[in-house]
Design an enzyme around this catalytic site. Structure first.
Site, mmCIF file in Angstrom:
data_model
loop_
_atom_site.group_PDB
_atom_site.id
_atom_site.type_symbol
_atom_site.label_atom_id
_atom_site.label_comp_id
_atom_site.label_asym_id
_atom_site.label_seq_id
_atom_site.Cartn_x
_atom_site.Cartn_y
_atom_site.Cartn_z
ATOM 1 N N GLY A 13 0.821 -1.216 0.000
ATOM 2 C CA GLY A 13 0.000 0.000 0.000
ATOM 3 C C GLY A 13 0.850 1.258 0.000
ATOM 4 N N THR A 91 -10.334 0.941 5.212
ATOM 5 C CA THR A 91 -11.455 1.747 5.710
ATOM 6 C C THR A 91 -12.756 1.201 5.118
ATOM 7 O OG1 THR A 91 -11.129 3.282 3.865
ATOM 8 C CG2 THR A 91 -10.208 3.937 5.991
ATOM 9 N N TYR A 152 -13.224 2.255 12.353
ATOM 10 C CA TYR A 152 -11.785 2.498 12.142
ATOM 11 C C TYR A 152 -11.147 3.116 13.393
ATOM 12 C CZ TYR A 152 -7.720 4.299 9.459
ATOM 13 O OH TYR A 152 -6.468 4.596 8.968
ATOM 14 N N LYS A 156 -8.160 1.549 15.607
ATOM 15 C CA LYS A 156 -6.887 2.270 15.702
ATOM 16 C C LYS A 156 -6.549 2.643 17.148
ATOM 17 C CE LYS A 156 -5.616 2.241 11.360
ATOM 18 N NZ LYS A 156 -4.373 1.566 10.955
HETATM 19 N N1 CAA Z 1 -19.005 16.879 11.509
HETATM 20 C C1 CAA Z 1 -20.314 17.139 11.546
HETATM 21 N N2 CAA Z 1 -21.176 16.769 10.591
HETATM 22 C C2 CAA Z 1 -20.679 16.094 9.541
HETATM 23 C C3 CAA Z 1 -19.308 15.783 9.428
HETATM 24 C C4 CAA Z 1 -18.468 16.222 10.470
HETATM 25 N N3 CAA Z 1 -17.142 15.980 10.427
HETATM 26 N N4 CAA Z 1 -19.116 15.102 8.285
HETATM 27 C C5 CAA Z 1 -20.324 14.975 7.691
HETATM 28 N N5 CAA Z 1 -21.261 15.605 8.441
HETATM 29 C C6 CAA Z 1 -22.692 15.718 8.154
HETATM 30 C C7 CAA Z 1 -22.945 16.295 6.787
HETATM 31 O O1 CAA Z 1 -22.838 17.711 6.808
HETATM 32 C C8 CAA Z 1 -24.369 15.846 6.509
HETATM 33 O O2 CAA Z 1 -25.263 16.657 7.237
HETATM 34 P P1 CAA Z 1 -26.752 17.019 6.689
HETATM 35 O O3 CAA Z 1 -27.429 15.691 6.497
HETATM 36 O O4 CAA Z 1 -27.338 17.855 7.771
HETATM 37 O O5 CAA Z 1 -26.514 17.762 5.410
HETATM 38 C C9 CAA Z 1 -24.369 14.473 7.173
HETATM 39 O O6 CAA Z 1 -23.276 14.442 8.093
HETATM 40 C C10 CAA Z 1 -24.162 13.347 6.179
HETATM 41 O O7 CAA Z 1 -24.349 12.175 6.877
HETATM 42 P P2 CAA Z 1 -24.679 10.821 6.142
HETATM 43 O O8 CAA Z 1 -24.921 9.771 7.165
HETATM 44 O O9 CAA Z 1 -25.726 11.040 5.085
HETATM 45 O O10 CAA Z 1 -23.286 10.505 5.504
HETATM 46 P P3 CAA Z 1 -22.817 10.249 4.052
HETATM 47 O O11 CAA Z 1 -23.373 8.953 3.583
HETATM 48 O O12 CAA Z 1 -22.992 11.460 3.219
HETATM 49 O O13 CAA Z 1 -21.237 10.031 4.283
HETATM 50 C C11 CAA Z 1 -19.178 10.016 5.461
HETATM 51 C C12 CAA Z 1 -20.646 10.442 5.461
HETATM 52 C C13 CAA Z 1 -18.966 8.604 4.919
HETATM 53 C C14 CAA Z 1 -18.738 10.031 6.891
HETATM 54 C C15 CAA Z 1 -18.397 11.026 4.621
HETATM 55 O O14 CAA Z 1 -18.622 12.292 5.159
HETATM 56 C C16 CAA Z 1 -16.898 10.755 4.642
HETATM 57 O O15 CAA Z 1 -16.374 9.993 3.849
HETATM 58 N N6 CAA Z 1 -16.164 11.406 5.566
HETATM 59 C C17 CAA Z 1 -14.715 11.263 5.673
HETATM 60 C C18 CAA Z 1 -14.373 10.248 6.706
HETATM 61 C C19 CAA Z 1 -12.886 10.234 6.840
HETATM 62 O O16 CAA Z 1 -12.234 11.187 7.256
HETATM 63 N N7 CAA Z 1 -12.271 9.099 6.498
HETATM 64 C C20 CAA Z 1 -10.847 9.004 6.551
HETATM 65 C C21 CAA Z 1 -10.385 8.042 5.503
HETATM 66 S S1 CAA Z 1 -8.617 8.045 5.334
HETATM 67 C C22 CAA Z 1 -8.073 7.322 6.723
HETATM 68 O O17 CAA Z 1 -8.807 6.760 7.489
HETATM 69 C C23 CAA Z 1 -6.595 7.382 6.954
HETATM 70 C C24 CAA Z 1 -6.304 7.942 8.282
HETATM 71 O O18 CAA Z 1 -5.926 7.205 9.174
HETATM 72 C C25 CAA Z 1 -6.412 9.380 8.501
#
Ligand code: CAA
Length: 246
Positions: A13, A91, A152, A156
């Site tokens: 990876g 993830t 996750y 972690k």
């Molecule tokens: N804080 C508050 N609200 C949040 C938020 C946050 N950080 N992120 C999303 N929301 C809210 C949105 O604004 C939306 O609100 P409304 O419905 O009021 O518009 C709502 O949450 C969306 O929720 P859903 O359940 O409908 O979520 P979704 O299906 O659209 O997807 C998610 C949500 C999958 C979490 C997407 O936001 C996402 O992929 N987030 C990133 C997660 C992330 O950081 N992953 C890291 C991957 S890399 C890694 O893991 C490596 C490492 O070690 C760092």
């Protein structure tokens, strides 16, 4: 002294590749596991043409018998494992109220149970030889939590609980056990986060950019030399300043 043997799980990876390269440059003999032979051989050939020799061993780290067989295969090919980097991880993001049992179990099995599955077969040899380095690649999100990552973040954070217990049990055997907690690094895993969400995350990183895989490999290498023998049970954050807690 013969060069030490390092096993890097998930070496193919983004972060894993950088760790393999840095360890090979440092004079270590390096092996990694694989599940998909075709992909792994193509990666190995690319590494070789870049000047890096990596040994491959088949095995899914989320499965104990396969992980144990993989470790024995590495030992047969290179000799006893002196350094273990528990790096393999996936993830399956989603808000918890929609999360399926599969999303939960896949992440716990691959990211956390794998740490048991691979460390258990190497620990007795390290204790007998009175030297070892075990490093967990955790995450900033195990430290601070993350919206959409209950599975996750739980895995972690669990990795560091493992680190600090194993560090105590093995300190008298010349074995150090530490965690590296990367922030958001420019790998395929992070690039899979939707672009608008990713842009908001990058805006929270004081350095103003994603990290480079080699910046994590550097943090890993810090724990390896004999001079690092007093450092055990530590959690080294490498996250561009995004989170400065434990
Ligand atoms: N804080 C508050 N609200 C949040 C938020 C946050 N950080 N992120 C999303 N929301 C809210 C949105 O604004 C939306 O609100 P409304 O419905 O009021 O518009 C709502 O949450 C969306 O929720 P859903 O359940 O409908 O979520 P979704 O299906 O659209 O997807 C998610 C949500 C999958 C979490 C997407 O936001 C996402 O992929 N987030 C990133 C997660 C992330 O950081 N992953 C890291 C991957 S890399 C890694 O893991 C490596 C490492 O070690 C760092």
């Amino acid at each position: 002294m013969a060069s030490r043997v390092a096993l890097v799980t998930g070496g193919t990876g983004g972060i894993g590749t950088a760790i393999c390269k840095r360890l090979i440059t440092g004079g270590y003999k390096v092996a990694t596991n694989y599940r998909n032979e075709e992909k792994a051989r193509a990666w190995q050939a690319q590494m070789q043409s870049d000047g890096y020799e990596v040994t491959l061993a088949k095995g899914d780290v989320s499965n104990y018998p396969e992980a144990e067989a993989m470790v024995r295969d590495v030992e047969r090919q290179l000799g006893p494992v002196d350094i273990l980097i528990n790096n393999a991880g996936i993830t399956r993001d989603g808000t918890f109220h929609k999360m399926t049992p599969e999303q939960w179990q896949d992440v716990i099995n691959t990211n956390l149970n794998s740490v048991f599955n691979v460390t258990r077969p190497v620990i007795e040899g390290m204790r007998a030889r009175k030297w070892g380095r075990i490093i967990q690649i955790s995450s900033i999100n195990g430290q601070k939590g993350q919206y959409g990552q209950a599975n996750y973040a739980a895995a972690k954070a669990g990795m560091h609980g493992f680190t600090i217990s194993l560090a105590q049990e093995n300190a008298k055997f010349g074995i150090t056990v530490n965690t590296v907690s990367p922030g958001y690094i420019g790998t395929d895993m992070v690039m899979a986060v939707p672009e608008d969400v990713r842009a908001k995350i990058v805006a929270q990183i004081p350095t103003g950019r994603l990290g480079e895989p080699d910046e994590i490999a550097y943090a890993v290498s810090f724990f390896l030399p004999d001079e690092a023998g007093w450092i055990t049970g530590a959690n080294l954050s490498a996250n561009g300043g995004q989170y400065m807690g434990w």
